[in-house]
Design a protein around this motif. Structure first.
Motif, PDB file in Angstrom:
ATOM      1  N   VAL A 187       0.849  -1.199   0.000  1.00  0.00           N
ATOM      2  CA  VAL A 187       0.000   0.000   0.000  1.00  0.00           C
ATOM      3  C   VAL A 187       0.884   1.249   0.000  1.00  0.00           C
ATOM      4  O   VAL A 187       0.633   2.218  -0.732  1.00  0.00           O
ATOM      5  N   SER A 190       2.531   1.860  -3.305  1.00  0.00           N
ATOM      6  CA  SER A 190       1.546   2.389  -4.239  1.00  0.00           C
ATOM      7  C   SER A 190       1.298   3.878  -3.962  1.00  0.00           C
ATOM      8  O   SER A 190       1.191   4.685  -4.882  1.00  0.00           O
ATOM      9  N   TYR A 191       1.231   4.241  -2.679  1.00  0.00           N
ATOM     10  CA  TYR A 191       1.035   5.659  -2.322  1.00  0.00           C
ATOM     11  C   TYR A 191       2.199   6.498  -2.858  1.00  0.00           C
ATOM     12  O   TYR A 191       2.003   7.558  -3.457  1.00  0.00           O
ATOM     13  N   GLN A 194       1.830   7.400  -6.411  1.00  0.00           N
ATOM     14  CA  GLN A 194       0.737   8.312  -6.821  1.00  0.00           C
ATOM     15  C   GLN A 194       0.618   9.521  -5.916  1.00  0.00           C
ATOM     16  O   GLN A 194      -0.409  10.193  -5.884  1.00  0.00           O
ATOM     17  N   LYS A 195       1.685   9.751  -5.168  1.00  0.00           N
ATOM     18  CA  LYS A 195       1.672  10.749  -4.111  1.00  0.00           C
ATOM     19  C   LYS A 195       1.142  12.121  -4.547  1.00  0.00           C
ATOM     20  O   LYS A 195       0.291  12.713  -3.881  1.00  0.00           O
ATOM     21  N   GLN A 330      -7.063  -6.466  -0.747  1.00  0.00           N
ATOM     22  CA  GLN A 330      -5.901  -5.945  -1.456  1.00  0.00           C
ATOM     23  C   GLN A 330      -5.437  -7.012  -2.448  1.00  0.00           C
ATOM     24  O   GLN A 330      -4.801  -7.999  -2.069  1.00  0.00           O
ATOM     25  N   LEU A 458      -5.203   2.892  -3.946  1.00  0.00           N
ATOM     26  CA  LEU A 458      -3.976   2.244  -3.436  1.00  0.00           C
ATOM     27  C   LEU A 458      -4.067   0.720  -3.525  1.00  0.00           C
ATOM     28  O   LEU A 458      -3.251   0.005  -2.960  1.00  0.00           O
TER      29      LEU A 458
END
Ligand SMILES: Cc1cc2nc3c(=O)[nH]c(=O)nc-3n(C[C@H](O)[C@H](O)[C@H](O)COP(=O)(O)OP(=O)(O)OC[C@H]3O[C@@H](n4cnc5c(N)ncnc54)[C@H](O)[C@@H]3O)c2cc1C
Lengths: 538, 136
Positions: A187, A190-191, A194-195, A330, A458
């Protein structure tokens, strides 16, 4: 038995332990009065091993995983405390008898244990922002050094990442962050990809600051990643308030009196009398002191204060963060084996700060699921148990649970009320009502929608939103709101209870606002300051 | 004593339904102990359901599936749930509950199990409705 002390502290929980420690360090003579329930059943039988080894090897695991009376096989989950594991059940033991609470719309959890609820808290530490502290009624300039002092005492680990403005800020004495488990590291990765996009929407994700030590100190070992966090404290890496009390027991200026249920206080020219009902003999006993510091938790303080003022005011406001949790699937973790060495604590937190002002921020703490055992998850499915087991065994590694807290303030429809009742242990009972306005519900739903959308991006697909009854967040405040005019049923910002000369309150009773982030670290920092003010006051 | 042998028999049946194997005596004894402590009481309707379930593994599966959808808190499920918990908290059966690396193709098994569960529920609903009618 000595009944007279310079300072008496009521309660040994998160706030009481900090006050007691500060007073003992200052060299004054103090006693803690507490009911002090302890775990007598389980502490000794849980092996000092990791979860997987225990599951594979220990023949006696049923005793603590399910409980000696099978109380760990929950059927009615609406009961207060039903979310606690059997070894943590002692936290709520005796509460129904000694401090009954009745309400259809408010179900708070309280404790009569040594260490209070602070004996089982989730360890999430959050240093509040200036706007949050202002809204609570606390001064940032006084709180910052207090946060540092408390962090030094309890041990906090963390890292300065995107979440730092919401938890660590400029906290000193921070130990290195613990290792992130596999479920949450996907997670986080992924963050980080795409922050920019998420930050534009007010979403920030980072590692939690936790009261868990990653480097050995004070007879406590560094976190061992045994994944037994909800069951035992064998390595003492997690801070529990009873550890402070046990540490203080060796000091000559400290006395711990258990079996003491404080009913009320009475002030006189020389100080304060503290009227206690002993829980072992049911007899009344009177202690006396020069200064009394109340830290029995917000509802406990309300009871004592209402009785001490002869029930002149029976209704007080209360604040509690609305809470819900969202199990998510997830995909990237489907059918994977969960690593042996990890912790079950919320190691990653998502904040929703739409106005970018660090105020009225929504919060979702992220957890994985394993050590609470699969059968409880199987029960939540609409499938027969045999088939659900096969499916859930496959899916369990891919569950990520988001626990969402909302910020909260008081209103006329949120209150507690003390009623006299001859049938109870103390001759009275606390009742209450907690109802959110339409607007508050809408605001919370809109916040949940945004958090769910961020979780989705996420890779965590939200499955359903489970709302706990009000009280379920276990964060309470605001019964005696801060007010420097010295009015009855309020607290001065230095901690002194309005209408008294020598009575102080060190728990969250004065807090006028509750940020979504856990309040306990701030409670402890405030308690540290109250202790300082008590000493300053002579 | 008589009760205990009834509970041991129940444990055998439920264990076989839940894991598809004959479970060991230690878990059967724990179940009997749990039943004594939990003292689960049945209504007339629940008793009738239970009598059907205990007679056959497939009926147990179908009735459980139907109740999971329509009456998840029915007391007969509490018995099954208790045994499920006991089996999970036993070192003898950890492999049935702990996560492991499944092959990609396992997802097809999951799909089939899901379809079977729905199918079982459909039959189960028919059975519980007929029992309900008889009890009313
Ligand atoms: C499962 C769980 C998870 C949590 N997670 C978090 C988290 O991650 N972050 C966070 O910020 N907070 C968390 N909390 C909340 C946190 O535990 C509480 O905010 C905190 O413990 C409150 O501290 P307190 O000192 O006010 O009360 P408590 O810690 O409850 O202490 C009260 C003490 O007072 C004593 N007492 C009460 N009444 C009397 C009386 N009349 N006479 C004598 N003694 C009395 C009790 O015996 C006890 O010792 C969690 C709580 C729980 C249960």
């Amino acid at each position: 038995m000595q009944l007279s002390y310079d300072y008496i502290v009521v309660g040994s929980g998160a706030t009481g332990a900090i006050v007691a420690n500060s007073l003992v360090e200052a060299g004054v003579n103090i006693a803690v009065l507490d009911v002090g329930v302890e775990d007598e059943l389980y502490k000794e039988i849980i092996p000092n091993k990791d979860f997987i080894s225990i599951r594979k090897e220990d023949e006696n695991q049923q005793d603590y995983f399910l409980g000696k009376q099978f109380e760990g096989i929950p059927w009615e989950t609406s009961k207060v405390g039903s979310q606690l594991t059997p070894p943590r059940n002692f936290l709520t033991q005796l509460t129904e008898k000694l401090i009954p609470f009745e309400s259809d719309s408010f179900k708070p959890m309280e404790s009569m244990a040594k260490g209070g609820l602070g004996g089982g808290w989730g360890l999430g530490c959050y240093e509040f922002s200036k706007p949050e502290l202002d809204a609570i009624g606390l001064k940032e300039s006084e709180m910052l050094p207090a946060y540092d002092a408390v962090a030094n005492h309890i041990g906090v680990s963390g890292i300065k990442d995107d979440a730092a403005p919401y938890c660590l800020r400029d906290l000193k004495n921070v130990q290195p962050v613990s290792e992130l488990e596999q479920n949450l590291s996907g997670v986080f990765t992924s963050y980080n990809k795409q922050k920019k996009n998420l930050n534009n929407k007010g979403i920030f994700v980072g590692r939690s600051a936790l009261a868990v030590i990653t480097k050995e100190r004070d007879n406590r070992s560094a976190v061992q990643y045994k994944d037994m966090d909800f069951w035992s404290d064998t390595d003492k890496s997690s801070y529990r308030s009873w550890m402070t009390i046990d540490q203080l027991k060796g000091k000559s200026n400290f006395v711990y009196h258990k079996n003491c249920l404080v009913l009320k206080f009475k002030e006189h020219d020389l100080g304060v009398d503290v009227i206690v009902k002993r829980t072992d003999t049911s007899e009344e006993q009177i202690f006396s002191c020069k200064k009394l510091i109340l830290s029995p938790g917000v509802l406990g303080t309300a009871r004592i204060v209402i009785r001490s003022f002869d029930y002149k005011k029976e209704q007080l406001p209360v604040i509690c963060n609305p809470y819900c949790y969202i199990p998510c699937l997830q995909w990237r973790m489907l059918g994977k084996e969960i690593e042996q060495k990890k912790t079950s604590l919320g190691q990653l937190v998502m904040y929703l700060d739409e106005k970018n002002d660090n105020f009225d921020v929504g919060m979702a703490a992220l957890f994985s699921y394993r050590s609470l055992l699969l059968f409880k998850l199987i029960k939540e499915t609409p499938l027969n148990y045999a088939d659900a087991r096969i499916i859930m065994q496959y899916l369990q590694s891919s569950f990520t649970i988001a626990g969402i807290h909302h910020p909260e303030k008081g209103s006329a429809s949120k209150f507690i009320r003390m009623e006299q009742n001859a049938n109870t242990y103390t001759g009275d009972i606390l009742t209450g009502q907690y109802i959110l306005s339409e607007q508050e519900i809408k605001t919370n739903e809109s916040r949940e929608k945004k958090i769910k959308s961020a979780l989705n991006s996420l890779g965590c697909k939200p499955l359903k939103t489970i709302y706990t009854p009000h009280g379920g967040s276990i964060h309470y405040a605001g019964t005696l709101p801060f007010n420097d005019n010295g009015e009855n049923f309020s607290i001065h910002s230095n901690g002194k209870l309005g209408g008294t000369k020598n009575v102080f309150v060190a728990d969250g009773s004065g807090f006028k606002y509750l940020p979504a982030k856990g309040l306990t670290f701030t409670l402890m920092a405030n308690a540290y300051n109250v202790a300082k003010n008590v000493l300053k006051n002579g | 004593m008589e009760n205990k042998s009834v509970h041991i028999f129940e444990a055998e049946r439920i264990g076989n339904y839940l894991l598809g194997i004959n479970v060991q005596d230690s878990e059967k004894n724990t179940y009997a102990d749990a039943m004594q402590k939990l003292n689960i009481q049945f209504s007339k309707y629940e008793q009738a359901l239970w009598e059907k379930m205990i007679k056959s593994k497939s009926k147990m599966a179908c009735i459980d599936a139907a109740l999971a959808m329509k009456e998840p808190n029915n007391n007969v499920r509490r018995k099954l749930f208790t045994m499920l918990a006991i089996l999970e908290a036993s070192p003898n059966y950890t492999s049935y509950f702990l996560s492991r690396n499944f092959s990609f193709f396992y997802i097809f098994k999951i799909g089939l199990v899901g379809i079977r569960a729905v199918w079982r529920a459909a039959i189960g609903i028919f059975i519980i409705n007929s029992i309900k009618r008889k009890c009313n």
